[in-house]
Design a protein around this motif. Structure first.
Motif, PDB file in Angstrom:
ATOM      1  N   LEU A  10      -3.268   9.961   1.303  1.00  0.00           N
ATOM      2  CA  LEU A  10      -3.107   9.814   2.748  1.00  0.00           C
ATOM      3  C   LEU A  10      -2.666   8.390   3.053  1.00  0.00           C
ATOM      4  O   LEU A  10      -3.339   7.433   2.662  1.00  0.00           O
ATOM      5  N   ASP A  11      -1.543   8.239   3.760  1.00  0.00           N
ATOM      6  CA  ASP A  11      -1.075   6.903   4.130  1.00  0.00           C
ATOM      7  C   ASP A  11      -1.333   6.669   5.617  1.00  0.00           C
ATOM      8  O   ASP A  11      -0.597   7.166   6.461  1.00  0.00           O
ATOM      9  N   GLU A  12      -2.368   5.934   5.926  1.00  0.00           N
ATOM     10  CA  GLU A  12      -2.746   5.645   7.312  1.00  0.00           C
ATOM     11  C   GLU A  12      -2.655   6.892   8.189  1.00  0.00           C
ATOM     12  O   GLU A  12      -1.941   6.904   9.189  1.00  0.00           O
ATOM     13  N   PRO A  13      -3.377   7.936   7.837  1.00  0.00           N
ATOM     14  CA  PRO A  13      -3.162   9.226   8.490  1.00  0.00           C
ATOM     15  C   PRO A  13      -3.672   9.293   9.925  1.00  0.00           C
ATOM     16  O   PRO A  13      -3.321  10.204  10.656  1.00  0.00           O
ATOM     17  N   LYS A  27       0.829  -1.212   0.000  1.00  0.00           N
ATOM     18  CA  LYS A  27       0.000   0.000   0.000  1.00  0.00           C
ATOM     19  C   LYS A  27       0.867   1.268   0.000  1.00  0.00           C
ATOM     20  O   LYS A  27       0.643   2.178  -0.787  1.00  0.00           O
ATOM     21  N   THR A  28       1.858   1.298   0.899  1.00  0.00           N
ATOM     22  CA  THR A  28       2.718   2.487   0.975  1.00  0.00           C
ATOM     23  C   THR A  28       3.534   2.623  -0.306  1.00  0.00           C
ATOM     24  O   THR A  28       3.706   3.726  -0.842  1.00  0.00           O
ATOM     25  N   THR A  29       4.009   1.494  -0.820  1.00  0.00           N
ATOM     26  CA  THR A  29       4.777   1.523  -2.068  1.00  0.00           C
ATOM     27  C   THR A  29       3.906   2.084  -3.192  1.00  0.00           C
ATOM     28  O   THR A  29       4.358   2.928  -3.980  1.00  0.00           O
TER      29      THR A  29
HETATM   30 MG   LIG Z   1       2.329   1.063   4.743  1.00  0.00          MG
END
Ligand SMILES: [Mg+2]
Ligand SMILES: Nc1ncnc2c1ncn2[C@@H]1O[C@H](COP(=O)(O)OP(=O)(O)OP(=O)(O)O)[C@@H](O)[C@H]1O
Length: 254
Positions: free
Chosen positions: A153-156, A44-46
């Motif tokens: 937004l990454d797990e904000p 997901k982050t990638t």
């Molecule tokens: Mg991640």
């Protein structure tokens, strides 16, 4: 049919001998809020880093606001990470305006964004005096400073307590509505996803790809308000469980 403000066709990303994520196609319409959920390590982050232009070492293409994205461009794509990433030696307003060319106009704009996120009186505070939730609200104002067409937004909300989490979630929804920005939010949490998003993309872990899309009929309501949303949340979580995914405690809780 509206023209997507973000469209991506990622064929593959090679990472330490693995392909993470694998083939991913996604489109984001103007003003739309979409959540991406998936087990830890599925990419997901990638994926978000690729969509932000922060990672260009992949095969495929990302288009944002009508043009190919090959490097970070805050005018088109704003990003907010799990942790606020504020510069500790800069005051709150200066963290928001970072790199702005016209300091006086920038200061006014920062002040107005800070007021929007409930920090109108904190422009001159230093980051160390803020709570985690307040610091994330500064990060939201900073991401919106260039008035991007897309906000990633990454797990904000994952590093703040439950009250700050609910407040931040409402703020993201309000800011998205007011500015008409399209939002793509990575989350571990089914409730965050169905509360905010109109669509939830469920990623499978191996190889990281989108295995299912769930359309949320009426996003924006509080999750406790309707059984329909609870059922959708169950569907998101079941889809993850079907992959044998180990969910973190907040996502697995009843
Ligand atoms: Mg991640
Ligand atoms: N710079 C890197 N070098 C090598 N492997 C990496 C790197 N960054 C991430 N990975 C690996 O790539 C995979 C995907 O990582 P990523 O951070 O995108 O997952 P994620 O879905 O965001 O996970 P989480 O939910 O835990 O945040 C993981 O297996 C991770 O260990």
């Amino acid at each position: 049919m509206p023209v997507p403000v973000l469209s991506a066709e990622i064929e593959a990303k090679a990472l330490a001998g693995r392909t993470v994520p694998g083939h991913v196609r996604l489109e984001l319409l103007p003003g739309e809020i979409v959540a991406v959920v998936g087990p830890s390590g599925c990419g997901k982050t990638t994926l978000l880093r690729i969509l932000a232009g922060l990672d260009t070492d992949y095969s495929g293409q990302v288009f944002a606001a009508g043009a190919a994205l090959r490097r970070p461009d805050p005018l088109r794509v704003g990003v907010m990470f799990q942790e606020p990433r504020l510069l500790p030696w800069l005051r709150v307003a200066d963290n928001v305006t970072l790199g702005a060319r016209a300091p006086i106009a920038a200061r006014e704009r920062a002040q107005s964004l800070l007021a929007e996120v409930g920090l109108g009186g904190d422009a001159d505070a230093l980051p160390r005096t803020l709570s985690g939730g307040m610091a994330q609200r500064v990060a939201l104002a900073r991401a919106m400073f260039s008035e991007p067409a897309v906000l990633l937004l990454d797990e904000p909300f994952s590093a703040v307590d439950a009250i700050a989490r609910a407040r931040l979630r409402d703020l993201v929804a309000a800011v998205a509505r007011r500015h008409g920005v399209a939002v793509l939010m990575v989350s571990h949490d089914g409730e965050d996803a169905v509360t905010l998003a109109g669509r939830v993309l469920v990623m499978a872990s191996s190889p990281g790809r989108i295995r299912r899309e769930i359309v949320v009929p009426s996003p924006g309501r509080q999750s406790a308000a309707g059984q329909g949303e609870a059922a959708l949340e169950d569907a998101v979580l079941s889809a993850l469980a079907a992959r044998g995914a180990t969910l973190p405690p907040n996502a697995a809780a009843p």
